[in-house]
Design an enzyme around this catalytic site. Sequence first.
Site, PDB file in Angstrom:
ATOM      1  N   ASP A   1      87.619  -0.664  11.498  1.00 39.59           N
ATOM      2  CA  ASP A   1      87.947  -1.445  12.697  1.00 39.59           C
ATOM      3  C   ASP A   1      86.869  -2.475  13.020  1.00 39.59           C
ATOM      4  OD1 ASP A   1      86.383   0.858  13.303  1.00 39.59           O
ATOM      5  OD2 ASP A   1      86.873   0.686  15.426  1.00 39.59           O
ATOM      6  N   HIS A   2      85.861  -2.585  12.147  1.00 41.00           N
ATOM      7  CA  HIS A   2      84.823  -3.610  12.315  1.00 41.00           C
ATOM      8  C   HIS A   2      84.798  -4.587  11.146  1.00 41.00           C
ATOM      9  CE1 HIS A   2      82.769  -1.640  15.792  1.00 41.00           C
ATOM     10  NE2 HIS A   2      83.526  -0.649  15.337  1.00 41.00           N
TER      11      HIS A   2
ATOM     12  N   HIS B   1      75.821   7.087  13.645  1.00 43.18           N
ATOM     13  CA  HIS B   1      77.281   6.864  13.688  1.00 43.18           C
ATOM     14  C   HIS B   1      77.731   6.678  12.237  1.00 43.18           C
ATOM     15  CE1 HIS B   1      81.159   5.432  15.114  1.00 43.18           C
ATOM     16  NE2 HIS B   1      80.997   4.319  14.438  1.00 43.18           N
TER      17      HIS B   1
ATOM     18  N   HIS C   1      82.780   0.676   9.187  1.00 44.64           N
ATOM     19  CA  HIS C   1      84.087   1.202   9.610  1.00 44.64           C
ATOM     20  C   HIS C   1      85.180   0.137   9.629  1.00 44.64           C
ATOM     21  CE1 HIS C   1      82.316   5.025  11.642  1.00 44.64           C
ATOM     22  NE2 HIS C   1      82.592   5.202  10.377  1.00 44.64           N
TER      23      HIS C   1
ATOM     24  N   HIS D   1      78.394  -2.214  10.893  1.00 41.90           N
ATOM     25  CA  HIS D   1      78.596  -1.025  10.051  1.00 41.90           C
ATOM     26  C   HIS D   1      79.944  -1.097   9.352  1.00 41.90           C
ATOM     27  CE1 HIS D   1      80.702   0.156  13.714  1.00 41.90           C
ATOM     28  NE2 HIS D   1      81.165   1.240  13.143  1.00 41.90           N
TER      29      HIS D   1
ATOM     30  N   ASP E   1      78.668   0.247  17.261  1.00 50.58           N
ATOM     31  CA  ASP E   1      79.061   1.575  17.735  1.00 50.58           C
ATOM     32  C   ASP E   1      77.866   2.521  17.851  1.00 50.58           C
ATOM     33  OD1 ASP E   1      81.595   0.573  17.696  1.00 50.58           O
ATOM     34  OD2 ASP E   1      82.362   1.900  16.124  1.00 50.58           O
TER      35      ASP E   1
ATOM     36  N   HIS F   1      83.177  -1.151  21.560  1.00 51.18           N
ATOM     37  CA  HIS F   1      84.372  -0.550  22.168  1.00 51.18           C
ATOM     38  C   HIS F   1      84.267  -0.489  23.683  1.00 51.18           C
ATOM     39  CE1 HIS F   1      86.270   1.101  18.451  1.00 51.18           C
ATOM     40  NE2 HIS F   1      85.021   1.160  18.020  1.00 51.18           N
TER      41      HIS F   1
HETATM   42 ZN   LIG Z   1      82.456   2.795  13.974  1.00 51.69          ZN
END
Ligand SMILES: [Zn+2]
Length: 257
Positions: free
Chosen positions: A62-63, A116, A60, A58, A135, A173
Amino acid sequence: MTQKFEIEMLPVLDTNYAIFIKCCTTNKVAMIDAPDDDKILDFLDARGWQPDMVLVTHRHWDHVDGLGKINERYNPIIVVPEAEKDQISPHSETIAPGAILPFGAGHFTILSTPGHTSGHIAYFLQEQPTLFAGDALFSVGCGRMFDGPADAMWQGLRELRRLPDETALYCGHEYTIDNIKFALSLTQDHQALKQHLQWAEERRAANQATLPSTLGFEKANNPFLRIDDPLIAKAVDKLGAPEHEIFAAVRKAKDQF
Ligand SMILES: [Zn+2]
């Protein structure tokens, strides 16, 4: 039985995991997501691994913020969810739920796990049952519902529940301890969760991951996979309500926990 794929997890940023999959037959290497952390480059260098493919779950930051660096250094095929392609760069291929993606001597099934983020996808490795859930699903929890809607998110989790019990679960995570504490707030007498909390606390105290989990364990113990269990509905005062309403109530209770 020798493993067909070697899977490694590396803790990066604050709570993220970078995940690496090496096909033992072809020596091809894939990564799940690309957080921006130089630990990833050091890890790959130390093993002499070069990613041939990055599989993005996805959009985001942090990915995906490490994609540029990985691309510059290894020029892999970067596969991103079709529905989020405009928000992820660089990328080289898009993929949608239902597709089968060959990798080395194996294949990933692409699963739809919205909620998400609306275009979130998960990757299921067929030849060595393993779910890379990003996530969407965590051990004893699920991702925060940024995009929703609740019925689509619950539908996606129900689909994950159809995977075999022996499926190994890798996620984006390390949130297990908080998730177990929340789950125990719903069902205080849940013995398996009490034991699991103790185990997880020991693991974390020793700086070890609480993942991978298994789908079998999650089906029995993760409240977000037990939305249709009256015990969970009762805990959020939604006995008899439609499942998506129960899901939304449990997700909200977790946000406020
Ligand atoms: Zn995420």
